[in-house]
Write an enzyme that holds these catalytic residues in place. Structure first.
Site, PDB file in Angstrom:
ATOM      1  N   ASP B 163     -78.781 -12.115  -8.999  1.00 15.81           N
ATOM      2  CA  ASP B 163     -77.574 -11.692  -8.088  1.00 15.81           C
ATOM      3  C   ASP B 163     -76.864 -13.701  -7.628  1.00 15.81           C
ATOM      4  OD1 ASP B 163     -79.960 -11.949  -4.804  1.00 15.81           O
ATOM      5  OD2 ASP B 163     -79.913 -12.986  -6.927  1.00 15.81           O
ATOM      6  N   ASP B 374     -83.444  -1.692  -6.080  1.00 16.95           N
ATOM      7  CA  ASP B 374     -84.383  -2.413  -6.741  1.00 16.95           C
ATOM      8  C   ASP B 374     -84.557  -2.644  -5.145  1.00 16.95           C
ATOM      9  OD1 ASP B 374     -80.835  -4.232  -4.731  1.00 16.95           O
ATOM     10  OD2 ASP B 374     -83.259  -5.716  -4.861  1.00 16.95           O
TER      11      ASP B 374
END
Lengths: 437, 466
Positions: B163, B374
């Site tokens: 990310d 996630d």
């Protein structure tokens, strides 16, 4: 690197590492990893590894007495765990969260392989603990840490601090005090044998008392006397059981008494040699000087027969380990692989046995590398080339990655480094056993 | 197209074309729920003085960027007839991800207490590594020199996702999700000390996090040094990592925020994401980029965000931002929002729910068409002595329950290596003795459990149960 030179007087055929497996199993390594990297069928493991199981860690069980008032403690909730708030409404979950305090503790055990699920096939030895003085010192340290270390010091003069350590271990004539995770608990030789046998290990060390070299003469001699008496009691208890083959029990030898008392103890042990698997020298690493340590082993070696196995508890440095090996000791207790791992150190054996004279000189032993050091930040090589451990095999994990894991405080670092250190210690034992002709 | 919020007298609500009755009724329901009952959103109208910079138009991106990628695609295997749930596969350069699937979080390039080989044997496919933490330690240059993240962590044949660090902006400023809800959006004071005692970074609004149009200033929690993260720099870092899926920089505002600020934040996120995308397209490097849809629980803003971001050449869609104060609100949000992803080309791309993967939320979200989830939840639970079972969570600390549970595995029928070799009594002992081995064993079990769960759910979808 540190250079050692050691004189071999007796070439020991087979040197075993007695690993202090504090909780009855390999630290850090699950059975899954063990099967792959420390399989009990491997020659390296079979010939050079014994797992030491401490009763003080594995066999303490809580007692729940319904008649006694019990304290109900609520489990501490983690602030970050958002999901638990919802589930706590469930009465079943709420009940599970309550921890009921035991009314007391006792010793009990099941077969080791059932209790710890340790894979069968490893050589195992039951001990009451690995060192009573180290346990007491750890307890003092923990207590001081909790109560603000600045207010107290434990490093007084040589007499002061050790007396304080010994005063924690208040063994009686009939029972030894063990520092368990649930506080000090006392165990008699008979109970120790009963519990130890339930573990179904390959060998057992007799119950012992322990004093420090700097304790008073009376204390030291009483520790030696009690250790002798408890050995007799353990032997009787084993005979009464009638299940055990010969050569099961190791006789403990307390090594801090005067020469006369020490020699008496050794003599007593040699009388029982036929029944004993070997003689284990307790608290060897507490002896102040290196010469005195080697001298002690020499005394013991001279008195016992050449077939008698010798063990030391314990070796806390690599130098001590090599000294013990050179002095004819076959089983060397140590927690070096764990200690190094906790200090982020990886063993680099680099053991080159060369220039071996008739006396047997070992030169050029480099000890460890500190993986926290920034010099490894970009090092793509494994910890040791040609090492077959779970971290190094086929260049699997680089020093750079392990360095990063240590800096990031990841548990995986310790798993990899421990696997490496244990492998290297076993390789060292193998090399020392083979020697060079 | 550029959208601007209007003055106090009118409120523009963008409603997608009414293709099906189901979609329009869900939007209506959402409108009723959130527009009239916006207890979390301050009803102050947007200031007429607010005029944000214009957004990048879709036509400003090259045409080739809109073409299908040969290294990354979503394959639909089965679409449920009962709901929006679907079974599929995501094809990446380093392997396949079965969906719906669980994504374990390896924040620092390692799962807590687990070697990746153990995780792979537990069925783990996609793993999430946090770019922000890796940027601080060891740093993108170290990972790049090592040949990329796959090589550095030695996981060459399975996919990775990284990310941008957007979530860390939030957690530094507002604390955890729970803290931000409890504090009603109050900024947290940072305890970060700089090396020189430099307090210039502390603004009167609070902590050492400063958001500007160009990017965001952080203080490293490791050594206190100032770091400036931009949409471009985060993409550069993720290019160094070589992960299969990357995420652009976004800003995550808290749940409690006034509408003016929420609008500004969403607009900024859109601009940042477009900049990140543009940087990514300069050198694609066989990486896929997901957008992050924002808008809090505001229908208008969420809709605007979906419409704008899905018009850009992203390879997948991540649902981010503040997702409600509890799982009910999350599911209601998904209920009216997810049908928008069933339209046109949006259907052909994977959808990821960021930061949420508890069992209840997974079961609720996958019927709305979410493909991957996630969370560090399973591995975090393992560190705190909580084990996942089919009967619910088990807290191993209870001595009365578990200290004598000889021979009983954590979960009957579980085939993980922990349950195959260890019983609860020993695990209880390890936990009480604070042995690191417990964390390892618990993590193996929990990761295995999550992957088993996802496999069961995929089968349930195929069997027509979901």
């Amino acid at each position: 690197g540190i250079l050692y030179s050691i004189l071999y007087k007796k070439m020991v055929n087979n040197i075993k590492l007695l690993l202090h497996a504090e909780d009855g199993s390999f630290p850090y390594l699950s059975n899954h990893l063990l099967l792959t990297y420390f399989n009990p069928e491997d020659e390296l493991v079979k010939d050079h590894l014994t797992i030491g199981i401490a009763v003080k860690d594995t066999c303490v069980v809580p007692l729940y007495n319904t008649e006694t008032k019990v304290k109900v403690l609520k489990r501490k909730r983690s602030n970050n765990d958002d999901h638990e708030n919802e589930n706590e409404k469930d009465p079943e979950v709420k009940r599970q969260n309550e921890i009921i305090k035991p009314s007391g503790y006792t010793f009990d055990a099941n077969p080791l392989h059932e209790m710890t699920r340790l894979l069968s096939g490893y050589d195992t030895m039951v001990v009451p603990t690995f060192d009573l003085l180290d346990d007491a010192r750890a307890a003092i340290e923990k207590d001081l840490t909790a109560k603000n270390k600045k207010q107290k010091t434990i490093n007084g003069n040589a007499k002061g601090n050790n007396t304080k350590v010994s005063s924690i271990i208040i063994s009686t004539k009939d029972k030894s005090s063990l520092m368990t995770p649930n506080g000090v608990q006392q165990i008699s030789p008979t109970m120790y044998v009963e519990v130890g046998m339930k573990l179904r290990c390959n060998a057992m060390l007799s119950l012992f008392d322990q004093a420090h070299q700097d304790d008073g003469k009376r204390r030291r001699e009483s520790a030696t006397e009690r250790t002798k008496e408890w050995l007799i009691t353990c032997l009787s208890a084993l005979k009464a059981k009638g299940e055990v083959k010969e050569k099961y029990l190791w006789g403990a030898l307390s090594c801090v008494s005067s020469d006369e008392v020490l020699l008496d103890s050794i003599n007593d042990l040699t009388h029982e040699e036929d029944l004993l698997k070997g003689i284990a020298v307790i608290g060897w690493h507490h002896i102040h000087s290196r010469d005195e340590r080697i001298k002690l082993l020499k005394k013991v070696e001279e008195k016992v027969s050449s077939e008698t196995h010798l063990c030391v508890l314990a070796a806390t440095t690599l130098e001590q380990f090599l000294d013990a090996a050179a002095s004819g000791v076959g089983t060397i207790g140590t927690s070096l692989p764990v200690v190094w791992t906790r200090s982020n150190k990886a063993m680099v054996s680099g053991l080159d046995i060369y220039n071996q004279s008739k006396e047997g000189r070992l030169l050029g032993v480099q000890e460890c590398m500190d993986l926290l050091d920034d010099e490894y930040r970009n090092d793509e090589s494994p910890m040791l080339p040609n090492c077959l451990c779970l971290a190094c095999k086929n260049g699997r994990h680089s020093k750079a990655y392990i360095h990063h894991l240590i800096k990031a405080n990841e548990l995986l670092a310790q798993i990899l480094v421990f696997g490496h250190n244990l492998n290297q210690m076993l390789v060292l034992c193998q090399l020392l056993s083979k020697g060079r002709t | 197209t550029t959208t601007t919020t209007t003055t106090t007298t009118t409120t523009k609500i963008i409603i997608p074309p009414k293709n099906t009755r189901v979609i329009s009724s869900k939007i209506t329901k959402g409108l009723k729920l959130f527009s009239s009952n916006a207890s979390s959103v301050n009803k102050q109208e947007v200031s007429s003085e607010y005029s944000p910079p214009s957004l990048d138009s879709p036509s400003s991106f090259p045409e080739w960027a809109y073409e299908a990628r040969d290294f990354f695609r979503y394959e639909l295997i089965y679409q449920s007839e009962k709901s929006l749930a679907r079974v599929g596969r995501i094809h990446t350069p380093h392997g396949i991800i079965d969906t719906p699937g669980f994504v374990a979080v390896a924040t620092n390039g390692a799962l807590k207490g687990l070697d990746f080989r153990q995780a792979d044997e537990a069925g783990q496919q996609l793993v999430f590594c946090n770019s922000y933490h890796l940027m601080l330690q060891p740093g993108p240059e170290v990972i790049q020199e090592a040949g990329g993240l796959h090589k550095y962590i030695n996981r060459p044949n399975k996919p990775l996702i990284t990310d941008s660090g957007g979530f860390q902006v939030f957690s530094l400023a507002y604390g955890s999700v729970k803290e931000s809800l409890d504090s009603e959006g109050e900024l947290k004071r940072a305890n970060i000390k700089s090396r020189r005692g430099d307090k210039s970074f502390m603004t009167k609004d609070g902590p050492a996090v400063k958001v500007t149009e160009d990017g965001v200033y952080f203080r490293s929690y490791r050594d206190g040094r100032k770091i400036f993260l931009t949409p471009e720099s985060t993409v550069e870092a993720q290019k160094s990592y070589g992960s299969d899926i990357i995420i652009p920089l976004d800003q995550l505002p808290p749940y409690h925020i006034d509408r003016q600020k929420l609008v500004e934040s969403v607009d900024r996120s859109h601009r940042w994401e477009a900049r990140s995308l543009r940087k990514h397209l300069e050198d694609v490097k066989q990486q896929a980029m997901y957008c992050v849809v924002h808008g809090g629980v505001d229908v208008e803003l969420r809709t605007e965000s979906v419409n704008y971001l899905t018009s850009l050449p992203f390879d997948g869609y991540a649902i981010g931002g503040s997702l409600g104060k509890n799982s009910e609100e999350l599911l209601e949000l998904l209920d009216w929002m997810m049908p928008m992803f069933e339209q046109g080309h949006r259907k052909d791309k994977p959808r990821h729910l960021l930061g949420i993967a508890d069992e209840a939320s997974i079961q609720g979200a996958l019927v709305h068409g979410i493909d991957t989830f996630d969370s560090c939840y399973p591995t975090r639970l393992s560190r705190h002595g909580t084990l996942l079972t089919k009967e619910g969570k088990m807290h191993i600390a209870s001595g009365k329950r578990h200290s004598k549970a000889y021979g009983l595995p954590i979960d009957e029928g579980c085939t993980c290596s922990t349950c195959s070799h260890y019983d609860r009594a020993y695990l209880w002992h390890l936990f009480k003795a604070r042995e690191p081995l417990f964390i390892q064993l618990a993590a193996v079990h929990n990761v295995h459990y999550m992957n088993d769960l996802m496999a069961r759910l995929r089968q349930d979808i195929l069997d027509g149960k979901l």
